[in-house]
Design a protein around this motif. Structure first.
Motif, PDB file in Angstrom:
ATOM      1  N   ASP A  46      -0.293 -14.021 -26.010  1.00 29.13           N
ATOM      2  CA  ASP A  46       1.036 -13.431 -26.162  1.00 29.13           C
ATOM      3  C   ASP A  46       1.644 -13.929 -27.478  1.00 29.13           C
ATOM      4  O   ASP A  46       1.215 -14.947 -28.043  1.00 29.13           O
ATOM      5  N   TRP A  47       2.673 -13.244 -27.967  1.00 27.83           N
ATOM      6  CA  TRP A  47       3.203 -13.510 -29.304  1.00 27.83           C
ATOM      7  C   TRP A  47       3.627 -14.963 -29.505  1.00 27.83           C
ATOM      8  O   TRP A  47       3.436 -15.555 -30.582  1.00 27.83           O
ATOM      9  N   LYS A 136      11.839 -12.312 -34.678  1.00 22.43           N
ATOM     10  CA  LYS A 136      12.593 -12.459 -33.439  1.00 22.43           C
ATOM     11  C   LYS A 136      13.680 -13.513 -33.608  1.00 22.43           C
ATOM     12  O   LYS A 136      13.509 -14.466 -34.365  1.00 22.43           O
ATOM     13  N   ALA A 240      15.455 -12.809 -28.343  1.00 25.62           N
ATOM     14  CA  ALA A 240      14.086 -12.887 -27.805  1.00 25.62           C
ATOM     15  C   ALA A 240      13.887 -14.089 -26.899  1.00 25.62           C
ATOM     16  O   ALA A 240      12.777 -14.311 -26.411  1.00 25.62           O
ATOM     17  N   GLN A 305      12.650  -9.068 -18.403  1.00 28.27           N
ATOM     18  CA  GLN A 305      11.563  -8.307 -19.017  1.00 28.27           C
ATOM     19  C   GLN A 305      11.027  -7.242 -18.065  1.00 28.27           C
ATOM     20  O   GLN A 305      10.717  -6.116 -18.479  1.00 28.27           O
ATOM     21  N   ASP A 311       8.841  -7.181 -25.344  1.00 27.61           N
ATOM     22  CA  ASP A 311       8.065  -8.409 -25.459  1.00 27.61           C
ATOM     23  C   ASP A 311       8.615  -9.503 -24.552  1.00 27.61           C
ATOM     24  O   ASP A 311       9.776  -9.466 -24.130  1.00 27.61           O
ATOM     25  N   THR A 312       7.784 -10.486 -24.311  1.00 28.19           N
ATOM     26  CA  THR A 312       8.173 -11.639 -23.504  1.00 28.19           C
ATOM     27  C   THR A 312       9.407 -12.321 -24.091  1.00 28.19           C
ATOM     28  O   THR A 312       9.490 -12.554 -25.296  1.00 28.19           O
TER      29      THR A 312
END
Length: 603
Positions: A46-47, A136, A240, A305, A311-312
């Motif tokens: 994940d990012w 983010k 974020a 989410q 995105d997370t």
């Protein structure tokens, strides 16, 4: 017979597998190694798991209106710089309405922007531009306390309905002479008693930080829900995720059967009776209830989410705590916790001295305690610590940045570390940090955090390009004429260019993103890290943290499987080695403070 034969073969295979594990462990007993299976190596992350987080101290980043104080429009105007240095997510220290006793960590309104920083429209403009650049934005969430100017506290002071128990109040107790005294001997972080008397209410309130920072009562469900509401509000504004401040002090021990708080024991670590460390703080820090609250906040992130997509949304937790406690922040087999409890080991462990052995101790303490399938992170500075270059030594600036960006997991950079910024020199007269102001001019330098909060250095011009004001809120740090973005961008070699090369390598290298690792302190001052992934280049980081030149044979002292020739990808600023040249791992000469990144090409 067939079943028996299968059983025999199965037993033999198990024995051989165990034997192989034992032999391998013996061969690398002095190095710390993790080898992932191919399936794990190929797993998409994940990012946030390989993110480059960048902390912005808004007051000191960029002033857009000439008042000597950084602001949101200033940050927006510099987002291209963050893009240029590869930032994944920018964490903003508090931007909420505040009397600024602790420069934003004393919040009067959790739903409003501090006027000297800008407006909600300015914030939305920042979010929009950051989104357009693929950056983010993460906000600093300060849940432990509010300002004493907060509407909630004023209502609680008046015992208004619904707010009577919003904060931690107590009658105190009577001494032998019948005089009212605080409920306990607890001390605040900024020196002196953690209790303050209010005539209006005829009670004491708890403040683990400054008198104006009043501890919220997390045993009150209304407070818990209010803070979750704040999280959802800012998620609605497009952030974020959150970095969560001062989590270990969220809960304190409950009162006993007589309604009294117990005193803390003397620690024996200092004779200064006003210093918080004079007492053991086990009853006011690292309580089990705090872990559960982190899990509840994670649920807010995940629920958001699930409902809104995208995105997370991440939860980053500030926790200076023992490993056994910190690792619980990640969650357990049934409950998810913080995505990343901040790892301060490279700060705390290295206070005993900077060497390869202390670096290994710091890395060991995290990697050997971290639960399976969790993500590590690496931090070397923030707004509460002296600047990395000043703490570790200027000659180790690049070595430390290299380490943070080559270890597995996420990295966190505090503004200016990429430039090698050093501490500001702040006189007693210019000191504004409450941690120092609550002391005196003879000892304030032991407590002040102002030196790491000086204005960011953009140019060699007026106020380092930070502001057009006649005076900035803190004086500029020394050497801003050479340690600034303009000069370092235009130089053939600089800390900034080395940092950018590191980020580019990290973003392009599957090995650094997904690879296994092996590391070892080869001597007191020599540290080496290997990152490797089947089918991809192997990356070697090697650094001399000492003050003398050393020669190392990496093949015999660290890893016999290394090739006979490796390519020099990145070197520290004072290194005389040629980038792109071939390096023989059997004989590497490293000057004092020198650090290298080597690569072996796959065949």
């Amino acid at each position: 017979f067939i079943l028996n034969m299968k059983s025999v073969l199965h037993s033999r295979n198990i024995f051989l597998s165990l034997l192989a594990v034992v032999l391998y462990a013996h061969s690398s007993c002095w190095a710390c190694t993790l080898t992932s299976k191919n399936a794990a190596q190929a797993e998409e992350k994940d990012w946030w798991q390989t993110a480059q987080f960048y902390q912005i101290y808004p007051r000191s980043f960029q002033d857009s209106d000439g008042d000597g104080i950084g602001d949101l429009k200033g940050i927006t105007s510099r987002l291209e710089y963050l893009k240029d240095i590869g930032v994944t997510a920018a964490w903003l220290s508090p931007i909420f309405k505040s009397p600024m006793v602790d420069f934003g960590y004393d919040i009067a309104d959790f739903y409003e922007i501090q006027s000297e920083y800008g407006t909600m429209d300015d914030f939305r403009e920042l979010i929009a531009k950051a989104n357009a650049l693929g950056i983010k934005i993460i906000l600093d969430f300060v849940p432990n306390h509010s300002s004493d100017e907060c509407e909630w506290f004023q209502k609680s002071l008046r015992r208004e309905r619904g707010y009577e128990d919003y904060y931690v109040w107590h009658d105190g107790k009577l001494d032998a002479d019948g005089k009212r005294i605080p409920p306990s001997n607890w001390l605040q972080a900024f020196r002196g008693s953690a209790w303050e008397w209010r005539e209006e209410r005829q009670q004491y309130y708890l403040h683990q930080f400054a008198v104006q920072q009043v501890d919220l009562n997390y045993r009150n469900p209304a407070v818990v829900e209010q803070m979750k509401r704040i999280l959802r509000y800012w998620l609605d504004q497009g952030v974020a995720g959150f970095r969560v401040d001062a989590v270990p002090v969220l809960f304190e021990v409950e009162t006993d059967e007589n309604g009294q708080y117990p005193d803390l024991e003397v620690s024996g670590t200092t004779d200064d009776k006003d210093d918080r460390t004079y007492l053991k703080n086990n009853l006011v820090e690292n309580r089990p209830e705090t872990i559960d609250m982190v899990y509840q906040w994670r649920q807010v992130m995940d629920d958001y989410q699930r409902i809104h997509g995208g995105d997370t949304r991440v939860l980053l937790i500030e926790t200076y705590a023992p490993p056994a406690y910190t690792m619980q922040m990640y969650g357990n087999r049934s409950v998810e916790g913080a995505h990343l409890p901040f790892n301060f080991n490279l700060i705390t462990v290295l206070k005993q001295g900077v060497s390869a052995t202390t670096v290994q101790e710091a890395v060991d303490e995290w990697m050997k305690n971290m639960p399976a399938k969790r993500t590590a992170n690496w931090v070397i500075g923030n707004h509460d610590q002296r600047r990395a270059a000043s703490r570790y030594g200027v000659q180790r600036t690049d070595a430390m940045n290299m380490l943070v960006l080559t270890l597995p997991g996420a990295s966190v950079t505090y503004q200016g570390e990429e430039l090698g910024m050093i501490d500001g020199e702040i006189s007693w007269e210019d000191t504004v940090d409450p941690a120092a102001c609550n002391s005196n001019k003879d000892i304030y330098e032991n407590f002040t955090r102002d030196p790491s909060r000086t204005p960011f250095q953009w140019t060699a011009g007026t106020n380092a390009g930070f502001s057009t004001a006649s005076k900035t809120w803190l004086p500029l740090a020394p050497q801003y004429q050479t340690l600034n973005v303009d000069v370092e961008n235009s130089s053939a070699r600089s800390h900034l260019k080395i940092y950018k090369s590191l980020v580019e390598l990290r973003k392009s290298s599957k090995t650094l993103q997904n690879g296994s690792y092996k590391y070892k302190a080869l001597a007191e001052d020599l540290f080496v890290l290997k990152r490797f992934l089947n089918g991809y280049d192997t990356i070697i980081y090697v650094a001399n943290f000492g003050d003398k030149t050393v020669t190392v044979d990496l093949q015999s002292e660290f890893d016999a499987t290394l090739p006979s020739t490796m390519t020099l990808k990145i070197s520290s600023l004072d290194s005389t080695k040629t980038l792109g040249s071939d390096i023989n791992p059997k004989s590497i000469i490293l000057a004092a403070g020198e650090a290298l990144i080597l690569s072996s090409h796959t065949k």
